[in-house]
Scaffold this motif. Sequence first.
Motif, PDB file in Angstrom:
ATOM      1  N   ILE A  61      42.200 -27.287  36.293  1.00  0.00           N
ATOM      2  CA  ILE A  61      42.832 -25.971  36.103  1.00  0.00           C
ATOM      3  C   ILE A  61      43.360 -25.871  34.677  1.00  0.00           C
ATOM      4  O   ILE A  61      43.106 -24.896  33.956  1.00  0.00           O
ATOM      5  CB  ILE A  61      43.978 -25.771  37.126  1.00  0.00           C
ATOM      6  CG1 ILE A  61      43.426 -25.723  38.548  1.00  0.00           C
ATOM      7  CG2 ILE A  61      44.768 -24.503  36.809  1.00  0.00           C
ATOM      8  CD1 ILE A  61      44.505 -25.804  39.640  1.00  0.00           C
ATOM      9  N   VAL A  62      44.069 -26.910  34.262  1.00  0.00           N
ATOM     10  CA  VAL A  62      44.674 -26.914  32.923  1.00  0.00           C
ATOM     11  C   VAL A  62      43.600 -26.839  31.831  1.00  0.00           C
ATOM     12  O   VAL A  62      43.729 -26.098  30.854  1.00  0.00           O
ATOM     13  CB  VAL A  62      45.563 -28.174  32.758  1.00  0.00           C
ATOM     14  CG1 VAL A  62      45.900 -28.426  31.294  1.00  0.00           C
ATOM     15  CG2 VAL A  62      46.834 -28.030  33.598  1.00  0.00           C
ATOM     16  N   GLU A  63      42.529 -27.594  32.031  1.00  0.00           N
ATOM     17  CA  GLU A  63      41.429 -27.592  31.057  1.00  0.00           C
ATOM     18  C   GLU A  63      40.892 -26.166  30.846  1.00  0.00           C
ATOM     19  O   GLU A  63      40.668 -25.721  29.715  1.00  0.00           O
ATOM     20  CB  GLU A  63      40.339 -28.514  31.618  1.00  0.00           C
ATOM     21  CG  GLU A  63      39.080 -28.660  30.839  1.00  0.00           C
ATOM     22  CD  GLU A  63      38.037 -29.437  31.676  1.00  0.00           C
ATOM     23  OE1 GLU A  63      38.418 -30.397  32.386  1.00  0.00           O
ATOM     24  OE2 GLU A  63      36.846 -29.051  31.619  1.00  0.00           O
ATOM     25  N   ASN A  64      40.718 -25.436  31.943  1.00  0.00           N
ATOM     26  CA  ASN A  64      40.183 -24.077  31.821  1.00  0.00           C
ATOM     27  C   ASN A  64      41.224 -23.076  31.339  1.00  0.00           C
ATOM     28  O   ASN A  64      40.885 -22.111  30.657  1.00  0.00           O
ATOM     29  CB  ASN A  64      39.556 -23.645  33.140  1.00  0.00           C
ATOM     30  CG  ASN A  64      38.191 -24.275  33.338  1.00  0.00           C
ATOM     31  OD1 ASN A  64      37.223 -23.898  32.680  1.00  0.00           O
ATOM     32  ND2 ASN A  64      38.121 -25.285  34.198  1.00  0.00           N
ATOM     33  N   LEU A  65      42.477 -23.305  31.673  1.00  0.00           N
ATOM     34  CA  LEU A  65      43.534 -22.450  31.112  1.00  0.00           C
ATOM     35  C   LEU A  65      43.579 -22.615  29.593  1.00  0.00           C
ATOM     36  O   LEU A  65      43.762 -21.637  28.853  1.00  0.00           O
ATOM     37  CB  LEU A  65      44.900 -22.805  31.716  1.00  0.00           C
ATOM     38  CG  LEU A  65      45.145 -22.405  33.172  1.00  0.00           C
ATOM     39  CD1 LEU A  65      46.493 -22.949  33.647  1.00  0.00           C
ATOM     40  CD2 LEU A  65      45.105 -20.881  33.335  1.00  0.00           C
ATOM     41  N   ALA A  66      43.398 -23.853  29.132  1.00  0.00           N
ATOM     42  CA  ALA A  66      43.420 -24.093  27.680  1.00  0.00           C
ATOM     43  C   ALA A  66      42.274 -23.355  27.003  1.00  0.00           C
ATOM     44  O   ALA A  66      42.439 -22.772  25.917  1.00  0.00           O
ATOM     45  CB  ALA A  66      43.340 -25.593  27.405  1.00  0.00           C
ATOM     46  N   LYS A  67      41.108 -23.344  27.640  1.00  0.00           N
ATOM     47  CA  LYS A  67      39.977 -22.598  27.068  1.00  0.00           C
ATOM     48  C   LYS A  67      40.265 -21.104  27.078  1.00  0.00           C
ATOM     49  O   LYS A  67      39.939 -20.382  26.131  1.00  0.00           O
ATOM     50  CB  LYS A  67      38.699 -22.883  27.862  1.00  0.00           C
ATOM     51  CG  LYS A  67      38.147 -24.281  27.634  1.00  0.00           C
ATOM     52  CD  LYS A  67      36.879 -24.484  28.461  1.00  0.00           C
ATOM     53  CE  LYS A  67      36.365 -25.905  28.330  1.00  0.00           C
ATOM     54  NZ  LYS A  67      35.337 -26.224  29.336  1.00  0.00           N
ATOM     55  N   ALA A  68      40.868 -20.634  28.163  1.00  0.00           N
ATOM     56  CA  ALA A  68      41.200 -19.205  28.252  1.00  0.00           C
ATOM     57  C   ALA A  68      42.184 -18.808  27.159  1.00  0.00           C
ATOM     58  O   ALA A  68      42.084 -17.724  26.576  1.00  0.00           O
ATOM     59  CB  ALA A  68      41.797 -18.899  29.630  1.00  0.00           C
ATOM     60  N   MET A  69      43.108 -19.707  26.874  1.00  0.00           N
ATOM     61  CA  MET A  69      44.171 -19.419  25.906  1.00  0.00           C
ATOM     62  C   MET A  69      43.598 -19.002  24.554  1.00  0.00           C
ATOM     63  O   MET A  69      44.155 -18.162  23.853  1.00  0.00           O
ATOM     64  CB  MET A  69      45.051 -20.659  25.751  1.00  0.00           C
ATOM     65  CG  MET A  69      46.458 -20.357  25.361  1.00  0.00           C
ATOM     66  SD  MET A  69      47.496 -21.801  25.645  1.00  0.00           S
ATOM     67  CE  MET A  69      47.071 -22.805  24.264  1.00  0.00           C
ATOM     68  N   ALA A  70      42.467 -19.586  24.209  1.00  0.00           N
ATOM     69  CA  ALA A  70      41.849 -19.274  22.920  1.00  0.00           C
ATOM     70  C   ALA A  70      41.437 -17.804  22.828  1.00  0.00           C
ATOM     71  O   ALA A  70      41.288 -17.263  21.726  1.00  0.00           O
ATOM     72  CB  ALA A  70      40.630 -20.168  22.709  1.00  0.00           C
ATOM     73  N   TYR A  71      41.249 -17.155  23.963  1.00  0.00           N
ATOM     74  CA  TYR A  71      40.817 -15.753  23.961  1.00  0.00           C
ATOM     75  C   TYR A  71      41.908 -14.807  24.471  1.00  0.00           C
ATOM     76  O   TYR A  71      41.626 -13.678  24.885  1.00  0.00           O
ATOM     77  CB  TYR A  71      39.551 -15.595  24.801  1.00  0.00           C
ATOM     78  CG  TYR A  71      38.408 -16.430  24.273  1.00  0.00           C
ATOM     79  CD1 TYR A  71      37.795 -16.091  23.067  1.00  0.00           C
ATOM     80  CD2 TYR A  71      37.967 -17.567  24.948  1.00  0.00           C
ATOM     81  CE1 TYR A  71      36.758 -16.868  22.557  1.00  0.00           C
ATOM     82  CE2 TYR A  71      36.939 -18.349  24.446  1.00  0.00           C
ATOM     83  CZ  TYR A  71      36.339 -17.990  23.255  1.00  0.00           C
ATOM     84  OH  TYR A  71      35.316 -18.754  22.736  1.00  0.00           O
ATOM     85  N   ALA A  72      43.143 -15.269  24.463  1.00  0.00           N
ATOM     86  CA  ALA A  72      44.243 -14.418  24.918  1.00  0.00           C
ATOM     87  C   ALA A  72      44.264 -13.126  24.110  1.00  0.00           C
ATOM     88  O   ALA A  72      43.870 -13.093  22.947  1.00  0.00           O
ATOM     89  CB  ALA A  72      45.567 -15.155  24.780  1.00  0.00           C
ATOM     90  N   GLU A  73      44.722 -12.057  24.750  1.00  0.00           N
ATOM     91  CA  GLU A  73      44.690 -10.748  24.090  1.00  0.00           C
ATOM     92  C   GLU A  73      45.759 -10.607  23.015  1.00  0.00           C
ATOM     93  O   GLU A  73      45.650  -9.757  22.128  1.00  0.00           O
ATOM     94  CB  GLU A  73      44.869  -9.640  25.138  1.00  0.00           C
ATOM     95  CG  GLU A  73      43.671  -9.511  26.064  1.00  0.00           C
ATOM     96  CD  GLU A  73      43.841  -8.369  27.046  1.00  0.00           C
ATOM     97  OE1 GLU A  73      44.073  -7.219  26.615  1.00  0.00           O
ATOM     98  OE2 GLU A  73      43.755  -8.631  28.263  1.00  0.00           O
TER      99      GLU A  73
END
Length: 666
Positions: free
Chosen positions: A243-255
């Motif tokens: 979960i954390v790994e994918n949240l970290a990837k998502a963070m790079a595209y935060a609005e």
Amino acid sequence: MKTLKTIVSAAALTLSASSMAQSQPFDYNVDRFADIEVLRYQVPDFESLTLNQKRLVYYLTEAALWGRDILWDQNYKYNLPLRQMIEGVYSNYSGDRNSADFKAFENYLKQVEFANGIHHHYSMDKFTPGFSCEWLEAEVAKLGQGAWTPVQTEVMAAIFDPSVAAKRVNQAEGEDLILTSANNLYEGVTQQEVENFYAAKKDPNDATPVSYGLNARVTKKDGKVVEQIYKLDGLYSEAIARIVENLAKAMAYAENDNQRMTIARLIDYYTTGDLATFDDYSIRWTEDTASQVDFINGFIESYGDPLGMTGSWESIVNFKNIPASHRTEVLSQNAQWFENNSPVDPRFRKEAVKGVSAKVITAAILAGDSYPSTPIGINLPNANWIRAAHGSKSVTLENITQAYDEASHGNGFNEEFVIDAPTRELLDKYLFITDNLHTDLHECLGHGSGRLLPGVDPDALKAHGSTLEEARADLFALYYLADPKLVELGLLDNPDAYQAEYYKYILNGLMTQLMRIEPGKNIEEAHMRNRQLIAAWAFEHGKKNKVIELTKRGGKTYVKINDYRALRDLFGQLLGEIQRIKSEGDYAAGAALVEKYAVKVDPKLHKEVLNRYAKLDIAPYKGFVNPVYEAVTDDNGVITDVRVTYTEDYIPQMLRYSRDYSGLTK
Ligand code: ZN
């Protein structure tokens, strides 16, 4: 807190709020078994998101799917090995797939997948297999996995012995709710030990208490009560790492920076398990109202815990439906007016209603405790002091309500249960909009309204807390649905439109929701208890003036509402009383209300409802498969597009999730 779908008829379709009207005919129906219908939902306007938003949604959906095994394990300690066993048999079965044993086995598998375990998602009762122990043993042996393990023996007992783990969450007054509940949130401890453990932690003078027990399994070590914390390097570490790994990837595209920081704090919380960090995350999440893409991810709702403390893991990824959100924005902007005019003692009103933000959203993925059975409205965070100081975020999942509505069209429900043609017309015309408005009011104003008197323990209502809180929010919504203010605000075009929701609410609360209850059983689930509480209380208190009647026509019982204005007054009175109970922490009065109106079922009426409903062959419960998101990447692995498809079926989706997102089973 969440709002679940009631049993509703097909209402007239008002498609103005979405682009679905222009799309191809869409096949909503996926599967039908036992008391369940599985549907699929669309994600309208996904295409109109920017590439970065699509990337953000994609990684958040991955983070959502990786939590699946956590919920299965929370629900019951042998759910995961049980799932591995029955999915293994199902996938490798080489016999006759039309044989009675296999059909019964397939039905069982579908039930278990839907419930994220062996207990019905709503009644909490264990499923009864329609195949024999010998049959399953023989099939497991064919898998060639060697000798029986002790865990397999436990799994077989869980499937076939009715006395083992009979109920996931037991709410029966007077019993040890922990020892009699089969969930895996506690092990080897009594209710009294758990209550003492947390009472010792709580400081009655702490104005900003953390949500004790939210992310913990409670057990004993060396004779002492201890918590096992859900976190990295703690309980569920392997799944949380993904979960954390994918949240970290998502963070790079935060609005925006706020959203980036919000995701970062969620990662901190998963890393440390620190509940104060979770509160900080919740505050940032509540205050981020600018981002279009949003998500829930974590241990959130506590309906799965008989003591209402530990959160069940869930995730929903979504994005704002901008045109439809106008409705909830208007309500939010007028939140203080609603608070000031509510029919409760002024001492229990909030002087300043803060930041009740509300929006209509499009769900992009449903996961954990929100899948396949999903709420239609959500209001978070749950911590009372955060709600008071920072407000809360409230959402209505309109692509889900739309799917329910379209799929139920023409199912014969109204013809069977609604008293006459004019009332059916009323429902056809106004139920879709008033039902959505009811959810909006419940979530964005109802739960956020009112306040506790100083020094009152937010958990004072104990096992009845959820029922009374849902009743409070429902009554707030019902009361205001009939207010001329809604017409003045342009949200309704007819001052009598509310009657559609009133009729449906009373019909559901007095009669039709009973079709979800097995003969001889009481009502257990908090939302159902709340609905019967309200309907039965209004029925009794309006008896003298015949506000509501149960009349017989051709041997069948019908709800007849004679005086809608008087019914509104009754809703207002009950709201005043339940707000008082909550504000003062009056456990005895709350328990008396619930025990008198919310729990018991009239067996004769119950039987009639079941018989009439059976003839319609409508599934009492519905849930959804998710769309499939496929990331298109360049040579460097960077996502260049995200495609969404709607063709995956129910069991194939479950088997794929088990294969690709087995956070705890590998
Ligand atoms: Zn609610």
